[in-house]
Design a protein around this motif. Structure first.
Motif, PDB file in Angstrom:
ATOM      1  N   UNK A  50       8.722   2.111  -1.526  1.00  0.00           N
ATOM      2  CA  UNK A  50       8.765   3.209   0.418  1.00  0.00           C
ATOM      3  C   UNK A  50       7.869   2.968   1.363  1.00  0.00           C
ATOM      4  N   UNK A  51       6.414   3.490   0.806  1.00  0.00           N
ATOM      5  CA  UNK A  51       5.518   3.931   1.773  1.00  0.00           C
ATOM      6  C   UNK A  51       4.260   3.622   1.554  1.00  0.00           C
ATOM      7  N   UNK A  52       3.467   2.847   2.396  1.00  0.00           N
ATOM      8  CA  UNK A  52       2.380   2.080   2.701  1.00  0.00           C
ATOM      9  C   UNK A  52       1.021   2.980   3.020  1.00  0.00           C
ATOM     10  N   UNK A  53       1.155   3.970   3.423  1.00  0.00           N
ATOM     11  CA  UNK A  53       0.453   4.557   3.904  1.00  0.00           C
ATOM     12  C   UNK A  53      -0.996   4.852   3.552  1.00  0.00           C
ATOM     13  N   UNK A  54      -0.741   4.308   1.784  1.00  0.00           N
ATOM     14  CA  UNK A  54      -2.104   4.558   1.629  1.00  0.00           C
ATOM     15  C   UNK A  54      -2.729   3.279   1.830  1.00  0.00           C
ATOM     16  N   UNK A  55      -2.587   2.095   2.565  1.00  0.00           N
ATOM     17  CA  UNK A  55      -2.883   0.931   2.743  1.00  0.00           C
ATOM     18  C   UNK A  55      -3.875   1.373   4.375  1.00  0.00           C
ATOM     19  N   UNK A  56      -5.361   0.989   3.590  1.00  0.00           N
ATOM     20  CA  UNK A  56      -6.242   1.200   4.419  1.00  0.00           C
ATOM     21  C   UNK A  56      -7.978   0.251   4.430  1.00  0.00           C
ATOM     22  N   UNK A  57      -8.184  -0.402   5.297  1.00  0.00           N
ATOM     23  CA  UNK A  57      -9.838  -1.156   5.497  1.00  0.00           C
ATOM     24  C   UNK A  57     -10.238   0.242   6.172  1.00  0.00           C
ATOM     25  N   UNK A  58     -11.857   0.059   5.795  1.00  0.00           N
ATOM     26  CA  UNK A  58     -13.174   0.121   6.424  1.00  0.00           C
ATOM     27  C   UNK A  58     -13.720  -0.919   7.224  1.00  0.00           C
ATOM     28  N   UNK A  66      -3.598   1.315   8.310  1.00  0.00           N
ATOM     29  CA  UNK A  66      -2.564  -0.060   8.939  1.00  0.00           C
ATOM     30  C   UNK A  66      -1.592   0.360   7.671  1.00  0.00           C
ATOM     31  N   UNK A  67      -1.412   0.808   6.848  1.00  0.00           N
ATOM     32  CA  UNK A  67      -0.389   0.868   6.259  1.00  0.00           C
ATOM     33  C   UNK A  67       1.090   2.035   6.353  1.00  0.00           C
ATOM     34  N   UNK A  68       0.241   2.844   7.399  1.00  0.00           N
ATOM     35  CA  UNK A  68       0.704   3.702   8.320  1.00  0.00           C
ATOM     36  C   UNK A  68       2.219   3.165   9.555  1.00  0.00           C
ATOM     37  N   UNK A  69       1.714   2.701  10.292  1.00  0.00           N
ATOM     38  CA  UNK A  69       1.689   1.547  11.148  1.00  0.00           C
ATOM     39  C   UNK A  69       2.638   0.444  10.102  1.00  0.00           C
ATOM     40  N   UNK A  70       2.716   0.071   9.427  1.00  0.00           N
ATOM     41  CA  UNK A  70       3.642  -0.643   8.828  1.00  0.00           C
ATOM     42  C   UNK A  70       5.365  -0.049   8.358  1.00  0.00           C
TER      43      UNK A  70
END
Length: 125
Positions: A50-58, A66-70
């Motif tokens: 339910x939470x994509x907050x851990x999706x990131x890129x550098x 971008x996971x927080x945005x999704x």
């Protein structure tokens, strides 16, 4: 000056606005609970989490979350759907039922005369 301030605060518009704000905050809590506690777990069952907050890129030292945005987009769509399905549609159905009920009722002769009188009085210059 204190009396004027008191009169200003006690005006109907300010009190109505305060009541509407409190009701709005309470309603927002209910909608957020509906989405977070009922709808997001269903999305988690379908998508996997339910939470994509851990999706990131550098890129260099910048971290793009971008996971927080999704997650925010999914939450927004879920809240909009909940408000539409549980508030807007039922209110539209109630309004249509009321409108249908008022059209079916015949107007009495006395009521028709009152309406004609009012129309004549408001039409005069």
């Amino acid at each position: 000056m204190v009396r004027e301030f008191k009169d200003f605060l006690m005006k109907g518009d300010i009190v109505s606005l305060a009541v509407a704000f409190v009701i709005g905050v309470a309603f927002a809590a209910v909608v957020n609970s509906l989405v977070n506690d009922l709808i997001m777990p269903i999305i988690a069952m379908i998508i996997g989490k339910p939470d994509f907050s851990d999706l990131t890129f550098r890129i260099n030292d910048a971290v793009f979350r971008y996971g927080a945005f999704i997650t925010s987009v999914i939450t927004f769509v879920a809240i909009a759907a909940a408000v539409f399905l549980f508030v807007v549609k039922p209110m539209d159905a109630m309004a249509a039922r009321r409108a249908k009920g008022s059209e079916d009722e015949p107007i009495s002769d006395e009521e028709r005369r009152h309406q004609e009188l009012l129309a004549a009085l408001t039409a005069r210059p």
